[in-house]
Design a protein around this motif. Structure first.
Motif, PDB file in Angstrom:
ATOM      1  N   LEU A   9      30.259 -14.807  40.187  1.00 10.15           N
ATOM      2  CA  LEU A   9      30.608 -14.300  41.515  1.00 10.15           C
ATOM      3  C   LEU A   9      29.746 -13.087  41.856  1.00 10.15           C
ATOM      4  CD1 LEU A   9      32.345 -14.395  44.063  1.00 10.15           C
ATOM      5  CD2 LEU A   9      34.021 -12.971  42.855  1.00 10.15           C
ATOM      6  N   VAL A  10      29.557 -12.201  40.904  1.00 13.99           N
ATOM      7  CA  VAL A  10      28.720 -11.021  41.133  1.00 13.99           C
ATOM      8  C   VAL A  10      27.283 -11.444  41.460  1.00 13.99           C
ATOM      9  CG1 VAL A  10      27.692  -8.988  40.033  1.00 13.99           C
ATOM     10  CG2 VAL A  10      30.136  -9.445  39.780  1.00 13.99           C
ATOM     11  N   ILE A  11      26.755 -12.403  40.716  1.00  9.86           N
ATOM     12  CA  ILE A  11      25.403 -12.906  40.977  1.00  9.86           C
ATOM     13  C   ILE A  11      25.316 -13.497  42.385  1.00  9.86           C
ATOM     14  CG2 ILE A  11      23.714 -14.673  40.319  1.00  9.86           C
ATOM     15  CD1 ILE A  11      24.703 -14.223  37.382  1.00  9.86           C
ATOM     16  N   LEU A  12      26.319 -14.283  42.773  1.00 12.60           N
ATOM     17  CA  LEU A  12      26.354 -14.863  44.114  1.00 12.60           C
ATOM     18  C   LEU A  12      26.433 -13.784  45.185  1.00 12.60           C
ATOM     19  CD1 LEU A  12      26.584 -17.280  46.057  1.00 12.60           C
ATOM     20  CD2 LEU A  12      29.052 -17.262  45.621  1.00 12.60           C
ATOM     21  N   LEU A  13      27.296 -12.795  45.007  1.00 11.48           N
ATOM     22  CA  LEU A  13      27.455 -11.728  45.997  1.00 11.48           C
ATOM     23  C   LEU A  13      26.191 -10.889  46.137  1.00 11.48           C
ATOM     24  CD1 LEU A  13      31.115 -10.575  45.227  1.00 11.48           C
ATOM     25  CD2 LEU A  13      30.317 -12.053  47.089  1.00 11.48           C
ATOM     26  N   GLY A  15      23.142 -12.008  45.572  1.00 11.11           N
ATOM     27  CA  GLY A  15      22.219 -12.884  46.286  1.00 11.11           C
ATOM     28  C   GLY A  15      22.509 -12.919  47.778  1.00 11.11           C
ATOM     29  N   LEU A  16      23.791 -12.957  48.143  1.00 17.80           N
ATOM     30  CA  LEU A  16      24.164 -12.918  49.558  1.00 17.80           C
ATOM     31  C   LEU A  16      23.740 -11.601  50.191  1.00 17.80           C
ATOM     32  CD1 LEU A  16      27.720 -14.539  49.417  1.00 17.80           C
ATOM     33  CD2 LEU A  16      25.725 -15.452  50.631  1.00 17.80           C
ATOM     34  N   ALA A  17      24.012 -10.503  49.505  1.00 15.39           N
ATOM     35  CA  ALA A  17      23.659  -9.182  50.038  1.00 15.39           C
ATOM     36  C   ALA A  17      22.152  -9.028  50.204  1.00 15.39           C
ATOM     37  CB  ALA A  17      24.205  -8.092  49.125  1.00 15.39           C
ATOM     38  N   LEU A  44      36.548 -10.729  49.156  1.00 18.04           N
ATOM     39  CA  LEU A  44      35.201 -10.170  49.043  1.00 18.04           C
ATOM     40  C   LEU A  44      34.151 -11.239  49.331  1.00 18.04           C
ATOM     41  CD1 LEU A  44      33.327  -7.815  48.402  1.00 18.04           C
ATOM     42  CD2 LEU A  44      33.575  -8.378  45.976  1.00 18.04           C
ATOM     43  N   PHE A  45      34.374 -12.453  48.834  1.00 18.51           N
ATOM     44  CA  PHE A  45      33.465 -13.556  49.125  1.00 18.51           C
ATOM     45  C   PHE A  45      33.430 -13.835  50.626  1.00 18.51           C
ATOM     46  CE2 PHE A  45      32.961 -18.106  49.992  1.00 18.51           C
ATOM     47  CZ  PHE A  45      31.653 -18.261  49.573  1.00 18.51           C
ATOM     48  N   ASP A  51      29.416 -13.514  57.926  1.00 19.70           N
ATOM     49  CA  ASP A  51      28.424 -13.226  58.972  1.00 19.70           C
ATOM     50  C   ASP A  51      27.055 -13.841  58.682  1.00 19.70           C
ATOM     51  OD1 ASP A  51      27.796 -11.543  56.874  1.00 19.70           O
ATOM     52  OD2 ASP A  51      27.417  -9.790  58.122  1.00 19.70           O
ATOM     53  N   ARG A  52      26.964 -14.621  57.623  1.00 22.82           N
ATOM     54  CA  ARG A  52      25.697 -15.271  57.261  1.00 22.82           C
ATOM     55  C   ARG A  52      25.691 -16.766  57.588  1.00 22.82           C
ATOM     56  NH1 ARG A  52      22.719 -11.549  54.935  1.00 22.82           N
ATOM     57  NH2 ARG A  52      23.685  -9.880  53.761  1.00 22.82           N
TER      58      ARG A  52
END
Length: 101
Positions: A9-13, A15-17, A44-45, A51-52
């Motif tokens: 989840l941290v890796i995904l977040l 990457g999103l940021a 948080l997800f 907004d993406r």
């Protein structure tokens, strides 16, 4: 099926940021239907991705009474979720009419 671990989840977040998935997500619509109790990680997800994507929709049921302050109906979790999300995200409530006939 791979479980989404905290590390993933941290890796995904991150990457999103960083905008890593912006191109892939720009035309995506995400729909969550009938769910009102989100964990902190799930919220948080939602916060990170809403907004993406082209559209982010959460469909749920409520009655008119549950959306008023101090209401205590069976839809109280829906009302609480809407209140939380209104303070974080652009929320558009839409009434849907239905008929049992």
């Amino acid at each position: 099926m791979t479980m989404l671990t905290t590390q993933n989840l941290v890796i995904l977040l991150v990457g999103l940021a960083d905008g890593e998935f912006d191109f892939q997500l720009k035309d995506v619509t995400i729909v969550i239907d009938g769910y009102t109790r989100f964990s902190a990680e799930e919220e948080l997800f939602i916060e990170s991705i809403q907004d993406r994507v082209a559209r982010f929709v959460i469909g749920t049921y409520s009655d008119d009474n549950s959306l008023t302050a101090g209401s205590e109906t069976i839809y109280i979790s829906t009302s609480q979720m809407i209140g939380r999300f209104r303070s974080k995200f652009p929320v558009e409530l839409r009434k849907m009419a239905f008929s049992l006939s």
